[in-house]
Design a protein around this motif. Sequence first.
Motif, PDB file in Angstrom:
ATOM      1  N   GLU A 106       0.816  -1.216   0.000  1.00  0.00           N
ATOM      2  CA  GLU A 106       0.000   0.000   0.000  1.00  0.00           C
ATOM      3  C   GLU A 106       0.847   1.263   0.000  1.00  0.00           C
ATOM      4  O   GLU A 106       0.473   2.257  -0.599  1.00  0.00           O
ATOM      5  CB  GLU A 106      -0.899   0.004   1.234  1.00  0.00           C
ATOM      6  CG  GLU A 106      -1.991  -1.026   1.205  1.00  0.00           C
ATOM      7  CD  GLU A 106      -2.708  -1.073   2.535  1.00  0.00           C
ATOM      8  OE1 GLU A 106      -3.785  -0.481   2.636  1.00  0.00           O
ATOM      9  OE2 GLU A 106      -2.170  -1.679   3.482  1.00  0.00           O
ATOM     10  N   ILE A 107       1.983   1.204   0.667  1.00  0.00           N
ATOM     11  CA  ILE A 107       2.793   2.420   0.778  1.00  0.00           C
ATOM     12  C   ILE A 107       3.273   2.861  -0.604  1.00  0.00           C
ATOM     13  O   ILE A 107       3.278   4.059  -0.924  1.00  0.00           O
ATOM     14  CB  ILE A 107       3.993   2.196   1.742  1.00  0.00           C
ATOM     15  CG1 ILE A 107       4.694   3.526   2.065  1.00  0.00           C
ATOM     16  CG2 ILE A 107       5.034   1.270   1.175  1.00  0.00           C
ATOM     17  CD1 ILE A 107       4.292   4.086   3.377  1.00  0.00           C
ATOM     18  N   VAL A 108       3.620   1.899  -1.466  1.00  0.00           N
ATOM     19  CA  VAL A 108       4.071   2.219  -2.818  1.00  0.00           C
ATOM     20  C   VAL A 108       2.935   2.863  -3.593  1.00  0.00           C
ATOM     21  O   VAL A 108       3.092   3.884  -4.276  1.00  0.00           O
ATOM     22  CB  VAL A 108       4.572   0.945  -3.530  1.00  0.00           C
ATOM     23  CG1 VAL A 108       4.724   1.188  -5.016  1.00  0.00           C
ATOM     24  CG2 VAL A 108       5.883   0.481  -2.922  1.00  0.00           C
ATOM     25  N   VAL A 200      -3.114   3.947   1.921  1.00  0.00           N
ATOM     26  CA  VAL A 200      -3.316   4.685   0.679  1.00  0.00           C
ATOM     27  C   VAL A 200      -4.156   5.931   0.950  1.00  0.00           C
ATOM     28  O   VAL A 200      -3.832   7.032   0.500  1.00  0.00           O
ATOM     29  CB  VAL A 200      -3.976   3.788  -0.389  1.00  0.00           C
ATOM     30  CG1 VAL A 200      -4.249   4.579  -1.653  1.00  0.00           C
ATOM     31  CG2 VAL A 200      -3.097   2.589  -0.700  1.00  0.00           C
ATOM     32  N   SER A 201      -5.240   5.764   1.721  1.00  0.00           N
ATOM     33  CA  SER A 201      -6.120   6.901   2.004  1.00  0.00           C
ATOM     34  C   SER A 201      -5.367   8.017   2.709  1.00  0.00           C
ATOM     35  O   SER A 201      -5.592   9.200   2.454  1.00  0.00           O
ATOM     36  CB  SER A 201      -7.287   6.457   2.889  1.00  0.00           C
ATOM     37  OG  SER A 201      -7.962   5.382   2.295  1.00  0.00           O
ATOM     38  N   PHE A 202      -4.466   7.639   3.598  1.00  0.00           N
ATOM     39  CA  PHE A 202      -3.704   8.615   4.354  1.00  0.00           C
ATOM     40  C   PHE A 202      -2.926   9.539   3.412  1.00  0.00           C
ATOM     41  O   PHE A 202      -2.811  10.733   3.650  1.00  0.00           O
ATOM     42  CB  PHE A 202      -2.734   7.883   5.283  1.00  0.00           C
ATOM     43  CG  PHE A 202      -2.165   8.743   6.359  1.00  0.00           C
ATOM     44  CD1 PHE A 202      -2.853   8.943   7.539  1.00  0.00           C
ATOM     45  CD2 PHE A 202      -0.929   9.358   6.191  1.00  0.00           C
ATOM     46  CE1 PHE A 202      -2.329   9.742   8.532  1.00  0.00           C
ATOM     47  CE2 PHE A 202      -0.401  10.160   7.192  1.00  0.00           C
ATOM     48  CZ  PHE A 202      -1.102  10.348   8.366  1.00  0.00           C
TER      49      PHE A 202
ATOM     50  N   PRO C 217       4.781  -5.156   2.895  1.00  0.00           N
ATOM     51  CA  PRO C 217       3.901  -4.384   3.785  1.00  0.00           C
ATOM     52  C   PRO C 217       4.545  -4.121   5.137  1.00  0.00           C
ATOM     53  O   PRO C 217       4.347  -3.053   5.709  1.00  0.00           O
ATOM     54  CB  PRO C 217       2.668  -5.276   3.924  1.00  0.00           C
ATOM     55  CG  PRO C 217       2.656  -6.092   2.682  1.00  0.00           C
ATOM     56  CD  PRO C 217       4.101  -6.342   2.368  1.00  0.00           C
ATOM     57  N   ALA C 218       5.345  -5.069   5.649  1.00  0.00           N
ATOM     58  CA  ALA C 218       5.992  -4.847   6.941  1.00  0.00           C
ATOM     59  C   ALA C 218       6.902  -3.620   6.885  1.00  0.00           C
ATOM     60  O   ALA C 218       7.049  -2.905   7.870  1.00  0.00           O
ATOM     61  CB  ALA C 218       6.786  -6.080   7.351  1.00  0.00           C
ATOM     62  N   SER C 257      11.457   5.583  -1.529  1.00  0.00           N
ATOM     63  CA  SER C 257      10.404   4.613  -1.822  1.00  0.00           C
ATOM     64  C   SER C 257      10.832   3.658  -2.931  1.00  0.00           C
ATOM     65  O   SER C 257      10.285   2.569  -3.059  1.00  0.00           O
ATOM     66  CB  SER C 257       9.096   5.315  -2.181  1.00  0.00           C
ATOM     67  OG  SER C 257       9.276   6.093  -3.327  1.00  0.00           O
ATOM     68  N   LEU C 258      11.845   4.057  -3.714  1.00  0.00           N
ATOM     69  CA  LEU C 258      12.338   3.139  -4.740  1.00  0.00           C
ATOM     70  C   LEU C 258      12.946   1.877  -4.125  1.00  0.00           C
ATOM     71  O   LEU C 258      12.983   0.831  -4.762  1.00  0.00           O
ATOM     72  CB  LEU C 258      13.361   3.835  -5.642  1.00  0.00           C
ATOM     73  CG  LEU C 258      12.712   4.524  -6.838  1.00  0.00           C
ATOM     74  CD1 LEU C 258      13.695   5.430  -7.534  1.00  0.00           C
ATOM     75  CD2 LEU C 258      12.164   3.497  -7.813  1.00  0.00           C
ATOM     76  N   ILE C 259      13.406   2.001  -2.868  1.00  0.00           N
ATOM     77  CA  ILE C 259      13.905   0.792  -2.194  1.00  0.00           C
ATOM     78  C   ILE C 259      12.809  -0.255  -2.132  1.00  0.00           C
ATOM     79  O   ILE C 259      12.997  -1.429  -2.446  1.00  0.00           O
ATOM     80  CB  ILE C 259      14.381   1.141  -0.761  1.00  0.00           C
ATOM     81  CG1 ILE C 259      15.591   2.067  -0.823  1.00  0.00           C
ATOM     82  CG2 ILE C 259      14.704  -0.131   0.016  1.00  0.00           C
ATOM     83  CD1 ILE C 259      16.062   2.523   0.535  1.00  0.00           C
ATOM     84  N   VAL C 260      11.593   0.215  -1.731  1.00  0.00           N
ATOM     85  CA  VAL C 260      10.465  -0.719  -1.631  1.00  0.00           C
ATOM     86  C   VAL C 260      10.049  -1.198  -3.018  1.00  0.00           C
ATOM     87  O   VAL C 260       9.736  -2.375  -3.223  1.00  0.00           O
ATOM     88  CB  VAL C 260       9.277  -0.057  -0.901  1.00  0.00           C
ATOM     89  CG1 VAL C 260       8.185  -1.078  -0.647  1.00  0.00           C
ATOM     90  CG2 VAL C 260       9.732   0.562   0.406  1.00  0.00           C
TER      91      VAL C 260
END
Lengths: 254, 365, 286
Positions: A106-108, A200-202, C217-218, C257-260
Amino acid sequence: MSRSGTAYLWGVFAFLYLPMVVLLAYSFNESPYGSSWDRLGWEWYRRLADDPLLIEATLNSLMVALLSASLATIIGTAGAVGLCLYAFRGQAFFHGLLMVTLMAPEIVMGVSLLVLFLALKIPLGFGSLLLAHITFCLPFVAVTVFSRLKDFDSRLIESARDLGASEAQAIGHVVLPLALPAIGAGWLLSFTLSLDDVVVSFFVTGPDFEVLPLRIYSMVRMGIKPEVNALATLLFGLSMALVILSQRLLGRKL
Amino acid sequence: MPPPLVEFSAVSKGYDGKNVLPGLDLEVHEGEFLTLLGPSGCGKSTALRLLAGFESPDGGEIRLEGAVINPLPPEQRPINTVFQSYALFPHMTVEENISFGLRMKRLPSSEIRQRVSEALEMVRLPELARRKPGQLSGGQQQRIALARALVNRPRVLLLDESLSALDFGLRKAMQTELKVLQRFVGLTFIFVTHDQEEALSMSDRVAVMRDGVIQQIGPPRDIYETPANAFVARFVGESNLLEGVITRRLDDGRADIAIENRIFPLSAPLCLSPGERVVVLLRPQDLQMEIVGPKQPGEGRLTGVIKDRTYKGMTLDTLIRLDSGTVLRASEFFDGDDAALTPGQRVAVGWTPNSPSVLPADAPF
Amino acid sequence: MRLSEAMLTAGRGLLPVWLLLFTLVPLLMVLAVSLLTRDETGFITPEVTLENYRRLFDPFYLKVFTDSMAMAGLATLLCLGLAYPFAYLLSRVGLAWRGVLLTLVIVPFWTNSLIRIYAIRSLLAAKGAMNSLLLALGLIDEPVRLLYSGWAVGLGLVYVLLPFMILPLYSSFEKLDRRLIEAAADLYAGRWAIFRHVIVPLTAPGIAAGCLLVFLPALGLFYVTDVLGGSRNLMIGALLKDQFLEARDWPFGSAASLIVIVGLFLLMGVYRWAQRWAGTGAVDDV
């Protein structure tokens, strides 16, 4: 199965469920800090109903969930039919892209959609949230419907065509009815995902449009509030009902 | 005399309260090709799985070269299996599949290489060594599965419906190949099938099973020509079975038998006495037909009307409706100019001497 | 009928277009932004630089990355260790019961993870159930601090992500042909050899998919550290949240974020490789 095997299964289930059961029990405990168990009742549930911010966030969430689940179901179903029945150029590429969307954390998705929305000057709020939710629901619908379509005999469509149905009629009368349970299950899963999403919403919502999971997030960050126990119990019950409904639709034995 | 290589004595096995094998007794000799034949659910595969060690019997003893092997797990039995759908490991190459058993036995790698390439030569597929099972045809997978079992030089090779997944032509070819191979390596084969033709053409001995009980065991010819009962007769080869009753015993081993309202003197087992119900087996190729007039009685023979004639290539099949309504099938070699018989004609049906078998009418169908 | 015709024609093209626009393009934009320079007023200026990548190696950030990877890796290993025997046992349960048990695994998968993290928090709180239990048993004399530690965060991650490991593993075990295990035993393989040579390779796709669905996700679940660990354990997810929404340093946030994202593509590659190794084809739903 051996006795130790059975014990192991139940041990893991206890780990998964015990914290939720404790939460459920506390939600009926009216004494403020949960230290004693002398008053049981619906106090915390009543307080939920009196919280205008919470009500508004819930209504917002329901609206986004209903819309994004429905739109994702339409696009995802049509896409799965296309992916399953027709060969087109770049099919493998799109299948891969579907898998990336399915498995992307989700963070991506939150970060990259935020960048997209700001670059396209889409204001953050209801619209951006809806687009983002459709995006992460789409692969779940498409994969659920796709795996159902893959299972049935492709000659069914050929025989429908042989009996005089147009392509669209064959899809409308044969493919979609057969895929209907999977389509329903896809909608339910999308609805749940949308209602549950925090990360995602955040990233992609604006200050004027708060949804339920973000409301819960701010309640939780402020410390333990007994109302959250009640809210968690309600949402847990809803998830359980939706899962059972979806398992019924997919014809798995319960 | 040495003990039999494999011996089942009073071996029983049940699942969920259903007794699949009530108590099996069976001996298999060194170098023999034995086939367990029967319809699905007759217990033949269960017998094989018990011998391989995938299941353990509820009672009785299984012996290999005289020693009881009941408690041995499959990996400690010098017995290998060719599975029904081959069960080739999908993640290993052909070479890795074949060498698996040898690697488990920790043989030196030079010997493993040697034996694997011999095995590939034997099934004539050395060029496929580096392929994966998913890239092979059904017939190729079958031969690799065979090589994977044979490379271990087992005391007994078990084949569980191993040819049934192949199409007709390939199955025929593999039947011949398997038989030649068995003669060549001199191994003991126990083969399980529901295909009677396969059983008859390949085996040294056939055991016909029904409901977990061996109905008859013997060389294919005995099974076919002198079936022990109506079940065996019907299961092995095409047959006409007529119900009858023994009316009188004759001195020469024959008995008068009432069939279709007529009396026929036929040789019948001595254990059958007057009044007993019997089944008379007539093989289609033993029947002979002759045109008779409408009122002619057709002495010593059965009479009826031709219903249908079917050209079958090698043979010409005729269906005859007897006066009683029973339908017989007759089969003659096709010789081109024998078109005298046409549907609707009345015929008398006789048979070559000594061809009918009289069997006790024990087994209801 | 007319409606569905129109819907299908339009819809067939819509999914690929949607995926291009909302998955591929945003990922490429993150890549592009990571190469640009920060601008105090308008977020970014089109000035190409590798400075953002150099900053990833700043000891402070490097420690955040290694700490979060260690934490996520530990959570993944714990989930795998718990879920592997569980999924195997589940696949051996009789059909009548298996459906019920499978539903019990899917319910947490469908439940808001924030709420499930909150359940862990209230369990571990100073006046929570765990402390009450320990006090009642006489193991402790006064409440101990269970929250705000690396252990609490690890426990929370395992608790939330365990179903994501169980489901793909279960799907691999369900497909595992029992006859292959019999064939291995027939070919003299003992229990350990069967496990190593047959069961592990054939469930490798499930292992890879499960690790992907837990590890990434972790790294990103910023609220887990927020709720269970206070702010002391800075994780990649929390760092990204800060960079994008508070510090507004997009180029650096994008680089981080490219790491992820690279992790995502690497693990998806491992997954495809595991599928080919196991000789299986298509992807399953999770």
